[in-house]
Every structure is written in C-alpha cells, then in structure tokens.
Design a protein around this motif. Structure first.
Motif, short mmCIF file in Angstrom:
data_model
loop_
_atom_site.label_atom_id
_atom_site.label_comp_id
_atom_site.label_asym_id
_atom_site.label_seq_id
_atom_site.Cartn_x
_atom_site.Cartn_y
_atom_site.Cartn_z
N GLY A 1 0.38 6.01 -0.23
CA GLY A 1 -0.50 7.16 -0.35
C GLY A 1 -1.07 7.72 0.92
O GLY A 1 -1.80 8.72 0.87
N PHE B 1 0.84 -1.20 0.00
CA PHE B 1 0.00 0.00 0.00
C PHE B 1 0.87 1.24 0.00
O PHE B 1 2.05 1.22 0.35
N ALA C 1 -4.05 1.81 -2.75
CA ALA C 1 -4.31 2.93 -1.86
C ALA C 1 -4.52 2.36 -0.46
O ALA C 1 -5.20 1.35 -0.28
N THR D 1 -8.36 2.37 -5.70
CA THR D 1 -7.38 2.46 -6.79
C THR D 1 -6.12 1.68 -6.45
O THR D 1 -5.87 1.33 -5.29
N VAL E 1 -10.85 6.22 -3.44
CA VAL E 1 -9.70 5.50 -2.90
C VAL E 1 -9.64 4.06 -3.41
O VAL E 1 -8.72 3.31 -3.06
N THR F 1 -1.99 9.27 -3.61
CA THR F 1 -2.27 8.52 -4.84
C THR F 1 -2.78 9.43 -5.96
O THR F 1 -3.02 8.95 -7.07
N SER G 1 -3.17 7.45 4.89
CA SER G 1 -4.47 6.98 5.34
C SER G 1 -5.64 7.60 4.59
O SER G 1 -6.72 7.03 4.52
N ASP G 2 -5.44 8.80 4.00
CA ASP G 2 -6.50 9.44 3.23
C ASP G 2 -6.29 9.28 1.73
O ASP G 2 -7.04 9.86 0.92
N ALA G 3 -5.27 8.52 1.34
CA ALA G 3 -4.95 8.24 -0.07
C ALA G 3 -4.57 9.49 -0.85
O ALA G 3 -4.57 9.48 -2.08
N SER G 4 -4.22 10.58 -0.13
CA SER G 4 -3.87 11.82 -0.84
C SER G 4 -2.62 11.63 -1.70
O SER G 4 -2.46 12.32 -2.71
#
Length: 303
Positions: free
Chosen positions: A86, A84, A180, A112, A110, A93, A88-91
């Motif tokens: 990006g 994984f 993500a 993705t 998210v 990615t 915890s908020d996938a920002s």
C-alpha cells in the motif's frame, strides 16, 4: 395422542446462568408442587397446579430476555507471518474486499491489514481486530517488542504460482497478515520484507456508534456496516421498517448486507450480531425521508 417432553437442563448455559434462574432450576421441583411437562408439538404447558404454571412462566420470562453477559474478551496468542503493502501513506490499501471504501474517512486510518484465506473466512472476518508483535527475529524486529493493533479491512489472495514459503505468503493454509506499510514499520524494519509474528484477537475500540450506509435502489438495498466495536465482525444482520417486522439481511460481500424489500419511505431500525453472539439493536435511527448514499449511526457494542 400428544407426545410430551420433560423439561430438562439441556437449555444452553448462557440462558440459565442468572442467579434467579439457577435457583429455580436447582430447587427441588417438589418445592413448586407437581412435575412439569411441555408439549413438544404445541409448546403449551400442561400442569396440574397453578403454582407449577407460575414456575414455568417465570423461567420462560428469564430465559427469553437473557443476554450474553460481559464484553468481548479476545482470543489466545497464535503464530503467523506478516508482510506489507500500500505504500508509505497506505493509499494503496483503500477500497478492498471488505467494502469499507476510503479507510481514512471511515475511521480505520492506516491501522489495517489484509488477511489470508485461512483468516479471512470468506469476508466474515472483516472488521475483526488484532494485536500483533514481531517475534523470534532480532535482526528485523524492532527492539522493545512493541505491539500494533489493526483491523481486518481487506483480503490477501493466494498466489499459487509461488511456493507458500517463498512468495506465496497468503496461500492456504498459511495464516498471514499483509499490513499497511506504516503499521509494519512500527514493529519491524523495512528491509525485512516478511517477519514472524504472534497475534491474537482483541476487542475493537471505535469512536462513536456503528455506521449503516445505505446504497442501492428501490428494490435493492445494500447496507454497509462499519465502525463496529467489540468483536468487530458481524455474522448476522436484520432491518425493520416502520411498516414491517424484523427481516433478515443476507451478506452480499465483505460487510455489505442486502435486502430486496422496498424500504423507501419508512423509518428504519437495524440489529446486528457479532461473532461472539452478542447483539446490538439501533431503533428508528433512519428517518422516513432517507435517501440512498446516506450514513446513519446506531448503538455500538460495549467494550
């Protein structure tokens, strides 16, 4: 002297699989009258009776307008590994090698993943959808064997400074998904870091139509194709202006497709083909007063 090629059943089966076509092809030709030949050099039909001419015209009409039946059904289960990235908020990615930009506003959220070289296919896999399960690791896989569903939106580059089984997870020829972080935590524990997975291609289910975002300038049109249902990944694309015929687009990078024609001031239509061979045509979805930076919605694939 002209060379003649006898009509045969070498036509691709997807083009002859309609019941009426099969009836015509497998009915003895004597039923329709005399033998039929097609000129290979001029593609003109040579017959000795009007009945045979009607036969070939009917067959041509059917095969020319044939469509690939059904919908994209996905693929078989295969094995890989997943990590994984990006945050915890996938920002981390956002953006990525597929060109989708802000994954939240584009509708991907998210759900993705970045694909390794073996899966990314030099960007042609952008938009493909996968079902995935954490497998064979009860210490780190969450109980209940839940599935996650993700869309390919980025590239996981190789790291040749690390061995493939210890840090170089995305090195070829390894199939690998860098998810993500919120998606990874839906089927595995954070401390696992990397887990074995089973995965398969599945149909993409998207809200609304295919989106065409036109960027560039007068002599350079860069069209981002996103939110594609069905197979999800686009292998060919075309554009038609109100003053032009259909023109092929060339893939620039990710799912950004390029045309060097002057399209300003024309209403535009788009046609795309997925990796499963199906096509979707969106006619006159762009008005003649369009501007660069605008996004237009077209007809999506059936799921």
């Amino acid at each position: 002297m002209k060379r003649f090629t006898k009509l045969s059943l070498s036509t691709p089966f997807s083009l002859i699989s309609t019941p009426l076509t099969l009836f015509i092809l497998f009915t003895p030709l004597s039923y329709f009258s005399t033998p039929l030949f097609v000129s290979a050099s001029t593609m003109k039909v040579t017959t000795t009776t009007t009945t045979t001419l009607c036969y070939i015209l009917l067959l041509t009409a059917i095969t020319t307008n044939a469509r690939i039946p059904g919908v994209f059904t996905g693929g078989p289960w295969e094995t890989a590994h997943a990590t994984f990235y990006g945050g915890s908020d996938a920002s981390g990615t956002m953006g990525g090698a597929c060109g989708y930009g802000n994954l939240y506003s584009q509708g991907y959220g998210v759900n993705t993943a970045a694909l390794s070289t073996a899966l990314f296919n030099n960007g042609l896999s952008c938009g493909a959808c996968f079902e995935m399960k954490c497998t064979d690791d009860p210490q780190w896989c969450l109980p209940g064997n839940p599935s996650i569903f993700i869309t390919a939106t980025n590239f996981c580059p190789p790291n040749f400074a690390q061995p493939s089984d210890n840090g170089g997870w995305c090195n070829p020829p390894r199939p690998h998904f860098d998810l993500a972080m919120p998606m990874f935590l839906k089927f595995a524990k954070y401390r696992a870091g990397i887990v074995p997975v089973s995965y398969r291609r599945v149909p993409c289910r998207k809200q609304g139509g295919i989106r065409f975002t036109i960027n560039g300038f007068r002599y350079f049109n860069l069209i981002l194709i996103s939110n594609v249902a069905g197979a999800g990944d686009i292998t060919q694309a075309w554009v038609k202006g109100s003053n032009t015929e259909w023109m092929s687009l060339s893939r620039n990078w990710g799912q950004n497709w390029q045309s060097n024609s002057v399209l300003i001031g024309q209403s535009l239509s788009f046609r795309v083909r997925g990796s499963d061979g199906r096509t979707s045509t969106s006619k006159n979805i762009v008005p003649s007063d369009w501007h660069f930076g605008q996004t237009f919605t077209g007809k999506n694939f059936r799921v």
